[in-house]
Design a protein around this motif. Structure first.
Motif, PDB file in Angstrom:
ATOM      1  N   THR A  12      -2.023  -6.645   9.155  1.00 54.23           N
ATOM      2  CA  THR A  12      -0.664  -6.790   9.263  1.00 54.23           C
ATOM      3  C   THR A  12      -0.154  -7.628   8.400  1.00 54.23           C
ATOM      4  O   THR A  12       1.047  -7.587   7.619  1.00 54.23           O
ATOM      5  N   LEU A  13      -0.756  -8.857   8.269  1.00 55.29           N
ATOM      6  CA  LEU A  13      -0.484  -9.967   7.398  1.00 55.29           C
ATOM      7  C   LEU A  13      -0.510  -9.550   6.024  1.00 55.29           C
ATOM      8  O   LEU A  13       0.391  -9.999   5.261  1.00 55.29           O
ATOM      9  N   ILE A  14      -1.363  -8.812   5.567  1.00 58.30           N
ATOM     10  CA  ILE A  14      -1.285  -8.392   3.965  1.00 58.30           C
ATOM     11  C   ILE A  14      -0.686  -7.156   3.740  1.00 58.30           C
ATOM     12  O   ILE A  14      -0.845  -6.519   2.482  1.00 58.30           O
ATOM     13  N   ALA A  15      -0.417  -6.237   4.869  1.00 50.29           N
ATOM     14  CA  ALA A  15       0.362  -4.839   4.498  1.00 50.29           C
ATOM     15  C   ALA A  15       1.277  -5.159   3.314  1.00 50.29           C
ATOM     16  O   ALA A  15       1.096  -4.079   2.439  1.00 50.29           O
ATOM     17  N   PRO A  16       2.228  -5.857   3.223  1.00 48.38           N
ATOM     18  CA  PRO A  16       3.112  -5.814   1.936  1.00 48.38           C
ATOM     19  C   PRO A  16       2.412  -6.035   0.763  1.00 48.38           C
ATOM     20  O   PRO A  16       2.633  -5.421  -0.391  1.00 48.38           O
ATOM     21  N   ASP A  17       1.609  -6.962   0.852  1.00 46.75           N
ATOM     22  CA  ASP A  17       0.702  -7.312  -0.527  1.00 46.75           C
ATOM     23  C   ASP A  17      -0.033  -6.001  -0.952  1.00 46.75           C
ATOM     24  O   ASP A  17      -0.135  -5.843  -2.180  1.00 46.75           O
ATOM     25  N   VAL A  18      -0.463  -5.430   0.015  1.00 43.82           N
ATOM     26  CA  VAL A  18      -1.425  -4.006  -0.300  1.00 43.82           C
ATOM     27  C   VAL A  18      -0.638  -3.085  -0.797  1.00 43.82           C
ATOM     28  O   VAL A  18      -0.808  -2.524  -1.953  1.00 43.82           O
ATOM     29  N   THR A  19       0.767  -2.995  -0.395  1.00 44.55           N
ATOM     30  CA  THR A  19       1.670  -2.116  -0.718  1.00 44.55           C
ATOM     31  C   THR A  19       2.083  -2.266  -2.267  1.00 44.55           C
ATOM     32  O   THR A  19       2.002  -1.464  -3.021  1.00 44.55           O
ATOM     33  N   GLU A  20       2.277  -3.623  -2.377  1.00 45.58           N
ATOM     34  CA  GLU A  20       2.491  -3.864  -3.840  1.00 45.58           C
ATOM     35  C   GLU A  20       1.353  -3.550  -4.679  1.00 45.58           C
ATOM     36  O   GLU A  20       1.590  -3.137  -6.009  1.00 45.58           O
TER      37      GLU A  20
END
Length: 601
Positions: free
Chosen positions: A309-317
């Motif tokens: 959950t913490l890295i979800a936006p980073d994975v998206t980018e």
């Protein structure tokens, strides 16, 4: 109190039909996973056999067609059961108990499985009451269509939902298509982590999801509690999770006001097949919301792992940056990637500090905001999950058949269009970037135009993006914070996500369905898939070493099993990580056989 009307789908006719269907599925998938074996087989026609299986003194006879991937199609209407010369009713729970007498299934595991089968059968009875036709479904909205689905095609206890009462089932199961409103909490900055991507920030995200009146209402509640709203994040929580988990397990957070309960927001949402993902029905351009619900369904608890959950936006980018910088993915494939543009995680300080704690206690409270599917569409485009293509209406007419006939294409040409839409972008991420999604029926969305497959949209990066463990130069640019969380797989492991996740878990069933309905020969289906892969490889000869490294044409692959995991290996014990598919033997790869003359008859 549950009304008598709510019990109506559980009538005897539905119960018998649901049991026969589930028993057929159990026989079919247990044969595939080598959990059972046919004692005798008799040829009944050119490609049809009569199998006999003996379990715990009961003898089952039924007709099958042998399929590729060492698989089978069981004709449920042919199942007969005898014991001591007496004909007996076909009941799924009895099959399990008979199997337990010969297989190493503990009584504890068998008891939990019986519970999951009862839940599944009850849900199947409700589905049998649906009257939606394939023609209706061909025109249904994406979110509405999700409520018509039968669940996982391979896992036999696919609607077990341990933790839901019958009342919960009526309120929250996707096939009930009941709109829900989300309850919101204020969580103190010291207790949570809030991440965003793609130009979003906390303020913009809340403005997008909540009206001004709602935001002001929530701030007043925090102020009335004697706290400063500027020190809090606002987040939604599923009502079931709030009542069954959060109030009790986060009681100290409530006591010291690290958590402050707010109110329901106004918008209505529909649950999707994963149960924990919600599409906004009031305003479909608002984000989809993914929330943890600590029920056990299929193989896992449906929580939100903190570290992912913490890295979800980073994975998206990261995955979206790859697309934007790659002309083939961006312009030729036009792949859509529904970004997880915001996430909030509230790790429980006791459970997260306990070494080896069961994983379900590490996934209790969080939110992921995902871009709306409707924001990713162009004019006249119609999306549906791949899972929808396996669906048949009450009359037995497949949605896929309806779409093919409406398109005006021959079935072979339609499947060729489907393969062209789905495979090239997945292959490109794998071969060039050593990266895979998990393209099973829920995560992969096919975009249709005039009922013809056009392109692919992928979702659910927080759980299902994985990278190669090989020293590929393209992976040297993976952000450090992702390398420690994303699963790194050897070449064979990475290939399995496409081979098992797409080919065995979805295409295997679609090919069988089209063949049984007389629309397209199974071998022709796989020839089309193989030709699509070969055409991609011809386009990128510079990646020839990667084709050998990630070989989709190898003659056999490790057979991954989804029923065997729960039944014969892990049982219901819970470790500190989510369980994975069991490995058992090898499965023949029909894509390899496509290279031999005479494969297509």
């Amino acid at each position: 109190m549950i009304s008598t009307e709510a019990l109506a789908p559980l009538r005897g006719e539905n119960w018998k039909k649901a049991n026969r269907r589930l028993t057929g599925k159990m026989l079919q998938e247990f044969l595939y996973e080598n959990i059972i074996q046919a004692e005798t087989e008799t040829k009944k026609g050119e490609d049809r056999y009569r199998f006999q299986v003996e379990l715990g003194g009961a003898v089952y006879t039924f007709e099958v067609i042998k399929r590729l991937f060492n698989s089978f199609h069981v004709f449920e209407e042919t199942i007969e059961k005898e014991k001591a010369g007496n004909k007996l009713p076909v009941l799924a729970q009895d099959l399990l108990l008979e199997l337990q007498q010969t297989a190493p299934i503990s009584s504890e595991t068998a008891s939990h499985l019986i519970k999951e089968y009862y839940h599944t059968l009850a849900a199947d009875c409700h589905l049998l009451d649906k009257t939606t036709t394939a023609a209706d479904m061909a025109e249904m909205d994406y979110a509405e269509l999700e409520g018509e689905m039968n669940g996982h095609p391979w896992i036999t206890y696919n609607k077990g939902r341990i933790g839901f009462s019958y009342a919960d089932y009526l309120d929250y199961a996707p096939e009930q298509q009941q709109p829900v409103r989300l309850f919101w909490l204020a969580v103190h900055h010291t207790a949570a982590s809030f991440q965003t991507a793609g130009g979003w920030n906390e303020e913009r995200l809340l403005e997008h999801e909540l009206t001004r009146e709602e935001r002001e209402h929530f701030r007043r509640i925090v102020q009335q509690a004697g706290a400063d709203p500027r020190g809090y994040y606002f987040m939604p929580v599923h009502t079931w999770q709030w009542e069954h988990q959060i109030i009790s397990l986060y009681a100290d957070y409530l006591a010291d006001q690290r958590l402050i309960p707010l109110d329901f927001s106004r918008d209505e949402y529909l649950p999707q097949q994963s149960i924990r993902t919600f599409v906004n029905r009031t305003n479909r351009h608002k984000h989809h919301v993914k929330l943890p619900i600590s029920i056990l369904n299929t193989l896992v608890y449906r929580g939100l792992p903190s570290e992912r959950t913490l890295i979800a936006p980073d994975v998206t980018e990261w995955v979206q940056d790859i697309r934007e910088e790659d002309e083939f993915l961006r312009d030729i494939c036009d792949i859509g990637l529904l970004g997880e543009i915001g996430s909030i995680d509230v790790a429980h300080d006791r459970f997260h500090s306990l070494p080896g704690a069961p994983y379900s206690y590490l996934e209790l409270l969080g939110t992921v905001w995902r871009e709306s599917i409707y924001e990713a569409l162009k004019d006249e485009e119609h999306p549906m999950t791949l899972a929808a293509l396996l669906h048949q209406d009450a009359a037995g007419r497949p949605l896929a058949q309806e779409l093919i006939e409406r398109s005006g294409l021959a079935p072979k040409d339609w499947i060729e269009a489907l393969c062209r839409a789905i495979l090239p972008p997945l292959l490109h991420y794998l071969y060039k970037y050593g990266t895979v999604f998990s393209p099973h029926g829920q995560n992969a969305i096919v975009v249709l135009k005039q009922n013809i497959p056009q392109r692919l949209i992928m979702k659910d990066f927080v759980d299902d993006v994985n990278i190669s463990d090989q020293p590929l130069p393209e992976l040297s640019f993976v952000p450090e914070q992702l390398k420690t969380v994303l699963r790194r797989e050897p070449p064979q492991g990475l290939v399995q996500f496409i081979f098992t996740g797409l080919f065995i878990c979805h295409f295997r069933y679609l090919a069988d369905l089209l063949d049984v309905k007389g629309l397209l020969d199974e071998k022709t289906f796989w020839q089309q898939a193989a030709q699509t892969i070969s055409s991609y490889e011809d386009q990128f000869p510079e990646l020839s070493e990667r084709f050998k490294l990630f070989d989709l044409f190898q003659p056999t692959m490790t057979k991954l099993c989804l029923n065997r995991n729960r039944m014969l290996e892990d049982g219901y014990r819970e470790g500190d990580d989510r369980p994975h598919a069991a490995e058992h033997g090898q499965v023949e790869n029909p894509l390899s056989a496509c290279h031999h003359p005479g494969f297509v008859e």
